[in-house]
Scaffold this motif. Sequence first.
Motif, PDB file in Angstrom:
ATOM      1  N   PRO A   1      -1.067  -1.664   5.976  1.00  0.00           N
ATOM      2  CA  PRO A   1      -0.293  -0.969   4.938  1.00  0.00           C
ATOM      3  C   PRO A   1       1.191  -0.913   5.262  1.00  0.00           C
ATOM      4  O   PRO A   1       1.595  -0.932   6.420  1.00  0.00           O
ATOM      5  CB  PRO A   1      -0.903   0.438   4.931  1.00  0.00           C
ATOM      6  CG  PRO A   1      -1.462   0.605   6.305  1.00  0.00           C
ATOM      7  CD  PRO A   1      -1.952  -0.750   6.719  1.00  0.00           C
ATOM      8  N   LEU A   2       1.987  -0.822   4.210  1.00  0.00           N
ATOM      9  CA  LEU A   2       3.423  -0.646   4.370  1.00  0.00           C
ATOM     10  C   LEU A   2       3.719   0.759   4.900  1.00  0.00           C
ATOM     11  O   LEU A   2       2.875   1.643   4.853  1.00  0.00           O
ATOM     12  CB  LEU A   2       4.121  -0.853   3.032  1.00  0.00           C
ATOM     13  CG  LEU A   2       4.256  -2.305   2.559  1.00  0.00           C
ATOM     14  CD1 LEU A   2       4.868  -2.342   1.178  1.00  0.00           C
ATOM     15  CD2 LEU A   2       5.102  -3.115   3.529  1.00  0.00           C
ATOM     16  N   PRO A   3       4.933   0.989   5.396  1.00  0.00           N
ATOM     17  CA  PRO A   3       5.296   2.334   5.874  1.00  0.00           C
ATOM     18  C   PRO A   3       5.209   3.359   4.752  1.00  0.00           C
ATOM     19  O   PRO A   3       5.297   3.005   3.568  1.00  0.00           O
ATOM     20  CB  PRO A   3       6.748   2.157   6.340  1.00  0.00           C
ATOM     21  CG  PRO A   3       6.930   0.694   6.537  1.00  0.00           C
ATOM     22  CD  PRO A   3       6.025   0.015   5.572  1.00  0.00           C
ATOM     23  N   PRO A   4       5.059   4.634   5.103  1.00  0.00           N
ATOM     24  CA  PRO A   4       5.060   5.686   4.080  1.00  0.00           C
ATOM     25  C   PRO A   4       6.358   5.641   3.272  1.00  0.00           C
ATOM     26  O   PRO A   4       7.446   5.563   3.862  1.00  0.00           O
ATOM     27  CB  PRO A   4       4.958   6.977   4.902  1.00  0.00           C
ATOM     28  CG  PRO A   4       4.380   6.557   6.214  1.00  0.00           C
ATOM     29  CD  PRO A   4       4.870   5.172   6.463  1.00  0.00           C
ATOM     30  N   PRO A   5       6.281   5.674   1.950  1.00  0.00           N
ATOM     31  CA  PRO A   5       7.495   5.561   1.126  1.00  0.00           C
ATOM     32  C   PRO A   5       8.574   6.582   1.486  1.00  0.00           C
ATOM     33  O   PRO A   5       9.763   6.263   1.454  1.00  0.00           O
ATOM     34  CB  PRO A   5       6.969   5.787  -0.297  1.00  0.00           C
ATOM     35  CG  PRO A   5       5.539   5.358  -0.240  1.00  0.00           C
ATOM     36  CD  PRO A   5       5.063   5.739   1.128  1.00  0.00           C
ATOM     37  N   ALA A   6       8.159   7.796   1.846  1.00  0.00           N
ATOM     38  CA  ALA A   6       9.147   8.836   2.172  1.00  0.00           C
ATOM     39  C   ALA A   6       9.940   8.520   3.427  1.00  0.00           C
ATOM     40  O   ALA A   6      11.007   9.095   3.660  1.00  0.00           O
ATOM     41  CB  ALA A   6       8.447  10.185   2.322  1.00  0.00           C
ATOM     42  N   ASP A   7       9.425   7.607   4.255  1.00  0.00           N
ATOM     43  CA  ASP A   7      10.087   7.272   5.521  1.00  0.00           C
ATOM     44  C   ASP A   7      10.910   5.993   5.441  1.00  0.00           C
ATOM     45  O   ASP A   7      11.446   5.537   6.458  1.00  0.00           O
ATOM     46  CB  ASP A   7       9.042   7.141   6.637  1.00  0.00           C
ATOM     47  CG  ASP A   7       8.403   8.470   6.996  1.00  0.00           C
ATOM     48  OD1 ASP A   7       8.866   9.501   6.473  1.00  0.00           O
ATOM     49  OD2 ASP A   7       7.439   8.479   7.786  1.00  0.00           O
ATOM     50  N   ILE A   8      10.992   5.386   4.273  1.00  0.00           N
ATOM     51  CA  ILE A   8      11.772   4.159   4.114  1.00  0.00           C
ATOM     52  C   ILE A   8      13.196   4.528   3.691  1.00  0.00           C
ATOM     53  O   ILE A   8      13.398   5.226   2.696  1.00  0.00           O
ATOM     54  CB  ILE A   8      11.124   3.228   3.073  1.00  0.00           C
ATOM     55  CG1 ILE A   8       9.725   2.799   3.554  1.00  0.00           C
ATOM     56  CG2 ILE A   8      11.983   1.996   2.830  1.00  0.00           C
ATOM     57  CD1 ILE A   8       8.972   1.948   2.563  1.00  0.00           C
TER      58      ILE A   8
ATOM     59  N   PHE B   1       0.856  -1.182   0.000  1.00  0.00           N
ATOM     60  CA  PHE B   1       0.000   0.000   0.000  1.00  0.00           C
ATOM     61  C   PHE B   1       0.882   1.219   0.000  1.00  0.00           C
ATOM     62  O   PHE B   1       1.851   1.278   0.740  1.00  0.00           O
ATOM     63  CB  PHE B   1      -0.908   0.035   1.233  1.00  0.00           C
ATOM     64  CG  PHE B   1      -1.762   1.263   1.300  1.00  0.00           C
ATOM     65  CD1 PHE B   1      -1.351   2.362   2.003  1.00  0.00           C
ATOM     66  CD2 PHE B   1      -2.974   1.313   0.639  1.00  0.00           C
ATOM     67  CE1 PHE B   1      -2.142   3.507   2.067  1.00  0.00           C
ATOM     68  CE2 PHE B   1      -3.760   2.447   0.698  1.00  0.00           C
ATOM     69  CZ  PHE B   1      -3.335   3.536   1.417  1.00  0.00           C
ATOM     70  N   SER B   2       0.554   2.170  -0.810  1.00  0.00           N
ATOM     71  CA  SER B   2       1.334   3.414  -0.821  1.00  0.00           C
ATOM     72  C   SER B   2       0.379   4.580  -0.671  1.00  0.00           C
ATOM     73  O   SER B   2      -0.052   5.173  -1.642  1.00  0.00           O
ATOM     74  CB  SER B   2       2.131   3.550  -2.124  1.00  0.00           C
ATOM     75  OG  SER B   2       1.280   3.463  -3.249  1.00  0.00           O
ATOM     76  N   GLY B   3       0.014   4.893   0.569  1.00  0.00           N
ATOM     77  CA  GLY B   3      -0.909   5.992   0.826  1.00  0.00           C
ATOM     78  C   GLY B   3      -0.170   7.179   1.380  1.00  0.00           C
ATOM     79  O   GLY B   3       0.880   7.050   1.978  1.00  0.00           O
TER      80      GLY B   3
END
Length: 313
Positions: free
Chosen positions: A41-48, A10-12
Amino acid sequence: MVSVAASSIFSGNRGAGGMGDAGNGGAGRGVVTGKYFNFKPLPPPADILGNPLVVPNLPTHKLPKETFGSRVKRFFARMNLGSQSAETRLRWKLYDTIQATMASLSPSVTLVAEKRVPVKQKKLSVPVVVVRHPYHLRHVFEMLPNIPDGLAAERRFIELLITRALKRYGEQMSLIKGSPFSFEHEAREYFFAGFRLEKQIKKVNSPDERFAALQAIHTNYFHGRNYYYFALLRREKLAPDNKLFMLFARAVYFMARIDWNGELLEKPNPRALPSRDDMLFFVERDKSVVTRYRTDQDFQRQVKAVLEAFPAS
């Protein structure tokens, strides 16, 4: 505890901007109008992180030692010989958790991120994972609140490990963002974003739009809940009037109202609610709550009312 459970794709984004793709992808259980509700959901993309998280100062000198007798009993247990108590089996799993977590955070990382140096003990019941966000260690976070006092030494060491990991992650995110990174701040942002969307849910009539709105609310609350947990374990000095515990309690209560098929129930599903003891785990670690609880009688009543809304163990 409030589960920080396994993930699906998930990319929200935070707030209303994440609603457009809220129902797409993900391995959910319920299907609504051809869409899957994503409860994890997966972690926020900006925080990976782009590179695996490495903790250079692993506290190996404080590592609880497994006795020779324990290793012998474990050897026989693998051959289904003898019997072991539930606490003994849990102790073995904690030893495996410690070894796997240390391997996941070890400075001995190969050039290929997905390949780690082999763990000394080959047969571990806990996976060695690539960590680019604290959420990737969710199996460790889930275990902490359920470790009994009889295994306090192992519990303290695991908490020390993940505290080091959270601090290192915060340092890396501060470098990336160019400003101090705070789990408290992130949690508050997600909780308020979910709350703003929740206030608008009654105005949404279209099934597809309602599904997407509920997904966006759940995703914001899911991330807010996790980041609040991370803030507590990182021992961030929370603002005295942060109200994060109350926001957290409201979030998990609302999340328990979302049914497996993505519909909003009138009342929360009791099986989806954390227990009262699980909530106390958070209260006891939130120093801002403990400090205010001791001096503010109105706040005492509020906290007690919140706890009573959750089922007893």
